[in-house]
Scaffold this motif. Structure first.
Motif, short mmCIF file in Angstrom:
data_model
loop_
_atom_site.label_atom_id
_atom_site.label_comp_id
_atom_site.label_asym_id
_atom_site.label_seq_id
_atom_site.Cartn_x
_atom_site.Cartn_y
_atom_site.Cartn_z
N UNK A 27 0.79 -1.23 0.00
CA UNK A 27 0.00 0.00 0.00
C UNK A 27 0.83 1.29 0.00
N UNK A 28 2.13 1.17 0.23
CA UNK A 28 2.98 2.35 0.38
C UNK A 28 3.16 3.11 -0.93
N UNK A 29 3.08 4.44 -0.84
CA UNK A 29 3.34 5.31 -2.00
C UNK A 29 4.80 5.72 -1.94
N UNK A 30 5.65 4.99 -2.64
CA UNK A 30 7.08 5.23 -2.57
C UNK A 30 7.50 6.53 -3.24
N UNK A 31 6.60 7.15 -3.99
CA UNK A 31 6.93 8.41 -4.65
C UNK A 31 6.70 9.61 -3.74
N UNK A 32 6.06 9.37 -2.60
CA UNK A 32 5.79 10.45 -1.66
C UNK A 32 6.99 10.75 -0.77
N UNK A 33 6.78 11.60 0.22
CA UNK A 33 7.87 12.03 1.10
C UNK A 33 7.97 11.22 2.38
N UNK A 34 6.97 10.43 2.69
CA UNK A 34 6.95 9.66 3.93
C UNK A 34 7.97 8.53 3.87
N UNK A 35 8.69 8.35 4.98
CA UNK A 35 9.62 7.23 5.07
C UNK A 35 8.82 5.94 5.21
#
Length: 157
Positions: free
Chosen positions: A84-92
């Motif tokens: 589910x992670x959005x790897x293009x975002x800023x969240x680690x």
């Protein structure tokens, strides 16, 4: 690359180091863009020590749940987070992962905590009130207060 079926959880905690942000991004690109399942396995394996740490801390609060069960659920939380992670975002990733690990471990406690199965929303409210219990109420008293206050288990007319 590691093989997830090589051995038990304990062997991963000793020699596995956390990934850097660049390594994590590279593995996510390999997994999401190219379907490389070994990249997904690497993401899981490098986060197992964190899952074990979370499971140990959480298991200390719920002694009746086996450590292996809690760890398995924590690792399944990592798997959900990877998908589910959005790897293009800023969240680690590890920050995002915490939510899914905790959610999975709550499910574990829900499954193994009691022989009586309440709806999960009621169960979470019981845990919250029991955790915040400053008056020494028993679990039965807390439950009767929740049910009595319209917690969702009342009789239908």
């Amino acid at each position: 690359m590691h093989n997830l079926n090589q051995s038990g959880f304990n062997s991963y905690g000793r020699d596995t180091k956390p990934l850097t942000k660049e390594q994590t991004l590279r593995l996510f690109v390999m997994y999401r863009e190219f379907g490389d399942m070994s990249a997904r396995d690497e993401l899981i394996i490098h986060n197992i020590p964190f899952a074990i740490k979370c499971a140990t801390a959480y298991q200390n609060r719920f002694k009746h749940v086996e450590m292996e069960d809690m760890t398995s659920y924590a690792i399944s939380g990592i798997m959900k987070a990877i998908d589910k992670f959005d790897y293009k975002g800023k969240t680690k990733f590890i920050t995002y992962c915490v939510y899914w690990i905790m959610d999975s471990m709550r499910d574990c406690v829900y499954k193994y905590e009691s022989t009586i199965r309440y709806p999960q929303a009621i169960h979470r409210e019981i845990i919250k009130k029991y955790k915040d219990n400053e008056f020494g109420e028993t679990e039965e008293a807390i439950l009767s207060n929740i049910i009595g206050s319209g917690g969702g288990l009342g009789e239908s007319e």
